[in-house]
Design an enzyme around this catalytic site. Structure first.
Site, PDB file in Angstrom:
ATOM      1  N   ARG A 208       0.848  -1.181   0.000  1.00  0.00           N
ATOM      2  CA  ARG A 208       0.000   0.000   0.000  1.00  0.00           C
ATOM      3  C   ARG A 208       0.890   1.240   0.000  1.00  0.00           C
ATOM      4  NH1 ARG A 208      -2.188  -3.372   4.168  1.00  0.00           N
ATOM      5  NH2 ARG A 208      -4.306  -4.115   3.708  1.00  0.00           N
ATOM      6  N   LYS A 232      -1.854  -2.141   8.013  1.00  0.00           N
ATOM      7  CA  LYS A 232      -2.973  -1.546   8.748  1.00  0.00           C
ATOM      8  C   LYS A 232      -3.081  -2.174  10.125  1.00  0.00           C
ATOM      9  CE  LYS A 232      -6.014  -0.141   4.944  1.00  0.00           C
ATOM     10  NZ  LYS A 232      -7.357  -0.294   4.362  1.00  0.00           N
ATOM     11  N   HIS A 302      -2.616   3.188  -5.843  1.00  0.00           N
ATOM     12  CA  HIS A 302      -3.287   1.960  -5.419  1.00  0.00           C
ATOM     13  C   HIS A 302      -3.613   1.057  -6.607  1.00  0.00           C
ATOM     14  CE1 HIS A 302      -4.498   0.225  -1.644  1.00  0.00           C
ATOM     15  NE2 HIS A 302      -5.607  -0.235  -2.177  1.00  0.00           N
ATOM     16  N   ARG A 305      -1.055  -1.634  -6.866  1.00  0.00           N
ATOM     17  CA  ARG A 305      -1.301  -2.730  -5.914  1.00  0.00           C
ATOM     18  C   ARG A 305      -2.409  -3.648  -6.432  1.00  0.00           C
ATOM     19  NH1 ARG A 305      -1.547  -4.489  -0.387  1.00  0.00           N
ATOM     20  NH2 ARG A 305      -3.679  -4.722   0.390  1.00  0.00           N
ATOM     21  N   HIS A 328      -4.285  -8.483   3.939  1.00  0.00           N
ATOM     22  CA  HIS A 328      -5.713  -8.291   4.194  1.00  0.00           C
ATOM     23  C   HIS A 328      -6.109  -8.943   5.511  1.00  0.00           C
ATOM     24  CE1 HIS A 328      -6.546  -7.772  -0.394  1.00  0.00           C
ATOM     25  NE2 HIS A 328      -6.313  -6.613   0.190  1.00  0.00           N
ATOM     26  N   TYR A 337     -10.115 -10.386  -5.910  1.00  0.00           N
ATOM     27  CA  TYR A 337      -9.174 -10.499  -7.025  1.00  0.00           C
ATOM     28  C   TYR A 337      -9.399 -11.776  -7.833  1.00  0.00           C
ATOM     29  CZ  TYR A 337      -6.656  -6.577  -5.047  1.00  0.00           C
ATOM     30  OH  TYR A 337      -6.325  -5.338  -4.573  1.00  0.00           O
TER      31      TYR A 337
END
Length: 360
Positions: A208, A232, A302, A305, A328, A337
Site C-alpha cells: 500500500r 494496517k 493503489h 497494488r 488483508h 481479485y
C-alpha cells in the site's frame, strides 16, 4: 442555525486529531474517544477520518440544538437521512452517474464510514458507563469466517463480527487494475531510481502507499530479498522482494538518497524539504504528474497494488497466500481479485464450450 465554525478538527500535540473551537467543550466524549484510539495505535490517517466523521455529526447536532447525551436511535436515523439528502458544496447538481444517480450527494460508503465512527464512539461510552443505553443497534453477523480461520489453532474461538443494521447497502465494485500497455507507459515515464522503486514495490510486492512511506532502510533486506512491512492496524508482515526491484532500491540508496538523520527509506529529493521523509501528499504529486505525462488517467498508486493482486490471481496463487502477501485482515477482501482473473475465466469458458461441442 448555529455557525458550523464553532467546531473544527485540528491536529493536536499529544494525539493526532482533536475537536477544537469555542464549542468543543460540549463534546468531551469525542476527544476522549479519539485519544483512546490514539492510545490503541490507530494510524493518524484513521484518526483523521474518524475525527472528520464525528465532526460532521457534532456540527449537525449543533444545527438542531441537540446534545450528544440525548442521542437516540431515531437521532442517528435523522442524521443518516440528512447525509443522504444533503448536497455536497462545489459539486454540480445536474451531473448524473451511468445509473442515473446524482453525484452531488454523499455515497453509501461515506455514510457507512460515518456510521462506523458513531458505532465506535457509543461503544466506547458503553465501556465507560455500562448503564447508558447504546443508540447504535447491532446487526447480524457481517462476514463469513474463512477456512483458514476455522482450521487454525484457536479456530473454535473465531466469531464473525457484527455490523449495525443501520448500514446502507453499498454497490459492489471490483478493484481496477492496469493493463499491460498502461503499466508499461506509466513505468516508462518514471525517471528517478526512487520513483521506480516506489512503483516496483507496489506493482511487484503489492505494498500500500501508506506502507511505502513507513518503510525504514533497515526494513529492506536486499541480500535475502525480504521486506518487513508495517500494515494496517500496526500488523507486521514479511513480503518477498523481486530481484529487479531489489536492484532499483540498491541503486537508489547508493546514488540518489540524500544524507539525512531520518531512518525512512524514501525521502524528498529536492527543495527546502530535501532529506525529509516523503509524505502522502508528495507521493500523490509524483503519480499525478506521471499519469498525466504518460497519458494513463487510472495510474493512481493503489492501482499498481490492484495490478499486483490481479496478476497473482491470474497466476493461480493460493487465496491464503495472496491474503498474506496483500496484508488483508479478511479473506473476503482478497477474494475480490479472484473475480478479476479474466485469463482463467476465459480458459474455463473455452474448455466448457469444447466439452459441450464434443457431446453434440
Amino acid at each position: 442555525m448555529t455557525n458550523q465554525h464553532t467546531l473544527r478538527l485540528e491536529a493536536g500535540t499529544d494525539v493526532a486529531w482533536m475537536l477544537s473551537g469555542p464549542n468543543a467543550d460540549n463534546y468531551p466524549l469525542v476527544n476522549q474517544y479519539l485519544r483512546y484510539l490514539a492510545d490503541r495505535n490507530y494510524s493518524p490517517r484513521t484518526l483523521r477520518a474518524y475525527g472528520y466523521d464525528l465532526l460532521a455529526f457534532c456540527r449537525w447536532l449543533e444545527s438542531r440544538n441537540y446534545v450528544l447525551e440525548s442521542v437516540t436511535t431515531n437521532t442517528v436515523l435523522d442524521f443518516m437521512r440528512h447525509c443522504r439528502e444533503t448536497s455536497i458544496e462545489g459539486r454540480p447538481a445536474n451531473v448524473l452517474s451511468m445509473t442515473g444517480k446524482r453525484l452531488d450527494h454523499y455515497s453509501a460508503t461515506t455514510i457507512n464510514h460515518r456510521l462506523a465512527a458513531l458505532t465506535g464512539l457509543f461503544t466506547f461510552r458503553t465501556l465507560r458507563e455500562p448503564d447508558l443505553r447504546n443508540p447504535m443497534p447491532s446487526g447480524r453477523e457481517a462476514r463469513r469466517v474463512s477456512a483458514e480461520e476455522r482450521s487454525g489453532l484457536l479456530g473454535h474461538l473465531v466469531r464473525p463480527k457484527r455490523r449495525s443494521v443501520l448500514r446502507l447497502r453499498e454497490p459492489r465494485r471490483l478493484p481496477r487494475s492496469l493493463d499491460r500497455r498502461e503499466t508499461a507507459d506509466l513505468l516508462s515515464s518514471l525517471r528517478t531510481w526512487r520513483d521506480r522503486s516506489l512503483a516496483g514495490l507496489m506493482l511487484l510486492s503489492g505494498l500500500r502507499s501508506g506502507e511505502l512511506l513507513t518503510l525504514d532502510v533497515t526494513d529492506v533486506d536486499i541480500g535475502a530479498r525480504w521486506i518487513r512491512v508495517l500494515g494496517k492496524g500496526a500488523k507486521e508482515r514479511r513480503v518477498p522482494l523481486d530481484v529487479e526491484v531489489a536492484g532499483l532500491i540498491q541503486t537508489y540508496l547508493l546514488t540518489e538518497r540524500p544524507e539525512s538523520s531520518s531512518t525512512r527509506l524514501f525521502l524528498v529529493a529536492k527543495g527546502p524539504n530535501r532529506g525529509q521523509p516523503l509524505t502522502a501528499a508528495g507521493l500523490r504529486t509524483i503519480f499525478r504528474y506521471h499519469r498525466l505525462k504518460a497519458g494513463v488517467p487510472a495510474g493512481h498508486p493503489h492501482a499498481l497494488r490492484h495490478t499486483f493482486g490481479t496478476a497473482m490471481a491470474e497466476a493461480g496463487v493460493d487465496l491464503a497466500v495472496m491474503q498474506a502477501l496483500l496484508g488483508h485482515a479478511h479473506v473476503d477482501t482478497t477474494a475480490r481479485y479472484i473475480h478479476l482473473a479474466p485469463t482463467h475465466v476465459k480458459a474455463e469458458y473455452d474448455a466448457a464450450r469444447t466439452r459441450l461441442r464434443a457431446r453434440t
